[in-house]
Design a protein around this motif. Structure first.
Motif, PDB file in Angstrom:
ATOM      1  N   SER A 148       0.625  -0.897   0.199  1.00 22.29           N
ATOM      2  CA  SER A 148      -0.019   0.082  -0.386  1.00 22.29           C
ATOM      3  C   SER A 148       0.720   1.565   0.298  1.00 22.29           C
ATOM      4  CB  SER A 148      -1.058   0.237   1.505  1.00 22.29           C
ATOM      5  OG  SER A 148      -0.089  -0.037   2.588  1.00 22.29           O
ATOM      6  N   GLY A 149       2.213   0.796   0.392  1.00 26.45           N
ATOM      7  CA  GLY A 149       2.734   2.389   0.206  1.00 26.45           C
ATOM      8  C   GLY A 149       2.937   3.111   1.743  1.00 26.45           C
ATOM      9  N   TRP A 150       2.022   2.533   2.815  1.00 26.29           N
ATOM     10  CA  TRP A 150       2.661   3.240   4.166  1.00 26.29           C
ATOM     11  C   TRP A 150       3.272   2.688   5.459  1.00 26.29           C
ATOM     12  CZ3 TRP A 150       1.026   7.613   4.292  1.00 26.29           C
ATOM     13  CH2 TRP A 150       0.254   7.893   3.152  1.00 26.29           C
ATOM     14  N   ALA A 151       4.260   1.687   4.858  1.00 23.98           N
ATOM     15  CA  ALA A 151       5.613   0.824   5.175  1.00 23.98           C
ATOM     16  C   ALA A 151       6.737   0.459   4.644  1.00 23.98           C
ATOM     17  CB  ALA A 151       4.487  -0.688   6.257  1.00 23.98           C
ATOM     18  N   LYS A 152       7.749   0.477   4.764  1.00 27.64           N
ATOM     19  CA  LYS A 152       8.722  -0.350   4.108  1.00 27.64           C
ATOM     20  C   LYS A 152       9.611  -1.621   4.541  1.00 27.64           C
ATOM     21  CE  LYS A 152      10.711   4.894   4.018  1.00 27.64           C
ATOM     22  NZ  LYS A 152      11.269   6.303   3.718  1.00 27.64           N
ATOM     23  N   ALA A 153       9.943  -1.493   3.752  1.00 26.84           N
ATOM     24  CA  ALA A 153      10.575  -3.123   4.539  1.00 26.84           C
ATOM     25  C   ALA A 153      11.584  -3.158   4.646  1.00 26.84           C
ATOM     26  CB  ALA A 153      11.455  -3.661   2.622  1.00 26.84           C
ATOM     27  N   ILE A 154      12.181  -3.620   5.859  1.00 28.95           N
ATOM     28  CA  ILE A 154      13.362  -3.681   7.063  1.00 28.95           C
ATOM     29  C   ILE A 154      14.137  -5.227   6.654  1.00 28.95           C
ATOM     30  CG2 ILE A 154      14.391  -3.971   9.460  1.00 28.95           C
ATOM     31  CD1 ILE A 154      12.004  -2.944  10.327  1.00 28.95           C
ATOM     32  N   ARG A 155      15.132  -5.012   5.690  1.00 29.99           N
ATOM     33  CA  ARG A 155      15.742  -5.479   4.963  1.00 29.99           C
ATOM     34  C   ARG A 155      16.635  -6.386   5.999  1.00 29.99           C
ATOM     35  NH1 ARG A 155      14.773  -1.535   1.601  1.00 29.99           N
ATOM     36  NH2 ARG A 155      14.559  -1.996  -0.614  1.00 29.99           N
ATOM     37  N   LYS A 156      17.100  -5.702   7.070  1.00 27.74           N
ATOM     38  CA  LYS A 156      18.013  -6.302   7.902  1.00 27.74           C
ATOM     39  C   LYS A 156      17.122  -6.996   8.365  1.00 27.74           C
ATOM     40  CE  LYS A 156      20.885  -2.351   9.255  1.00 27.74           C
ATOM     41  NZ  LYS A 156      21.338  -1.527  11.301  1.00 27.74           N
ATOM     42  N   GLU A 165       8.128  -2.800  -1.372  1.00 23.43           N
ATOM     43  CA  GLU A 165       8.434  -1.605  -1.266  1.00 23.43           C
ATOM     44  C   GLU A 165       9.312  -1.281  -2.937  1.00 23.43           C
ATOM     45  OE1 GLU A 165      12.401   0.339   0.213  1.00 23.43           O
ATOM     46  OE2 GLU A 165      11.137  -0.416   1.871  1.00 23.43           O
ATOM     47  N   GLU A 166       9.597  -1.768  -3.549  1.00 29.84           N
ATOM     48  CA  GLU A 166      10.066  -1.025  -4.689  1.00 29.84           C
ATOM     49  C   GLU A 166       8.539  -1.145  -5.454  1.00 29.84           C
ATOM     50  OE1 GLU A 166      12.250  -3.869  -6.498  1.00 29.84           O
ATOM     51  OE2 GLU A 166      14.521  -3.467  -4.521  1.00 29.84           O
ATOM     52  N   ASP A 167       7.665  -1.523  -5.401  1.00 31.74           N
ATOM     53  CA  ASP A 167       6.678  -1.762  -6.564  1.00 31.74           C
ATOM     54  C   ASP A 167       5.334  -1.047  -5.874  1.00 31.74           C
ATOM     55  OD1 ASP A 167       4.021  -2.740  -8.421  1.00 31.74           O
ATOM     56  OD2 ASP A 167       2.960  -2.784  -6.570  1.00 31.74           O
ATOM     57  N   ALA A 168       5.710  -0.041  -5.194  1.00 33.21           N
ATOM     58  CA  ALA A 168       4.870   0.964  -4.031  1.00 33.21           C
ATOM     59  C   ALA A 168       5.887   2.594  -4.528  1.00 33.21           C
ATOM     60  CB  ALA A 168       4.479   1.044  -2.640  1.00 33.21           C
ATOM     61  N   GLN A 169       6.585   1.732  -4.722  1.00 29.74           N
ATOM     62  CA  GLN A 169       7.500   2.597  -4.823  1.00 29.74           C
ATOM     63  C   GLN A 169       7.218   3.513  -6.624  1.00 29.74           C
ATOM     64  OE1 GLN A 169      11.915   2.876  -3.700  1.00 29.74           O
ATOM     65  NE2 GLN A 169      12.180   4.999  -3.756  1.00 29.74           N
ATOM     66  N   SER A 170       7.293   2.256  -7.346  1.00 28.06           N
ATOM     67  CA  SER A 170       7.283   2.835  -8.380  1.00 28.06           C
ATOM     68  C   SER A 170       6.329   3.730  -8.722  1.00 28.06           C
ATOM     69  CB  SER A 170       7.932   1.356  -9.435  1.00 28.06           C
ATOM     70  OG  SER A 170       6.970   1.004  -9.649  1.00 28.06           O
TER      71      SER A 170
END
Length: 183
Positions: A148-156, A165-170
């Motif tokens: 939805s774009g209202w949270a980011k992935a925590i890669r760690k 996240e990349e899909d929401a960003q693009s």
């Protein structure tokens, strides 16, 4: 003398029969007790608002506490692998400043509040809320927040939600709609 032996034999037979009846009663009531305990345990599992299925799986009706915290019963979980803005966070989306933490919380309310969820505990943190991946049926709630774009992935923690996240960003959804955090 014959009469005395008959009385003695009859007395032994009565005692033996009494012992058999006692043994049968004891076995019957023991099995009945176990059945009753089984029925009571089954009822408690069905009636319980939170079912602890295994040490790492919790199910129950969710109450949303913030953009990345859910409560089931008395347990609070942070959503594993994602980070939503704090409820007091202010974001700049285009020319508009908005309370993006409240919007993220609202998005999670739509996805999970009042729904029966299954949460897999992914990471235990002593003295804090455990991290979990929560599902509503087959839907991964954590993934839906990132998509939805209202949270980011925590890669760690995991790479699981990076693609979302990349899909929401693009697609410029949520926080990615020309946003820059001012807090």
């Amino acid at each position: 003398m014959h009469l005395t032996q008959d009385k003695f034999g009859a007395s032994l037979q009565r005692r033996h029969r009494a012992q058999q009846i006692h043994s049968i009663r004891t076995e019957f009531f023991s099995q009945l007790g176990m059945r009753i305990l089984g029925v009571i345990a089954g009822i408690l599992l069905v009636v319980s608002p939170v079912d602890v299925l295994a040490a790492e799986d919790v199910r129950g009706y969710a109450s949303v506490k913030s953009g990345n915290k859910i409560q089931i019963g008395k347990q609070i979980f942070r959503l594993f692998g994602i980070r939503a803005p704090d409820t007091d966070a202010i974001c700049q989306i285009g020319p508009v400043k908005m309370q993006c933490g409240i919007v993220a919380w609202s998005q999670l309310v739509q996805l999970a509040d009042g729904w029966h969820l299954s949460c897999d505990i992914e990471l235990k943190v002593k003295g804090e809320a455990d991290f979990a991946t929560c599902y509503s049926g087959e839907r991964d709630i954590n993934e839906s927040m990132v998509r939805s774009g209202w949270a980011k992935a925590i890669r760690k923690q995991t790479k699981r939600y990076v693609v979302d996240e990349e899909d929401a960003q693009s697609s410029k959804r949520g926080l990615w709609a020309k946003s820059s955090s001012s807090r």
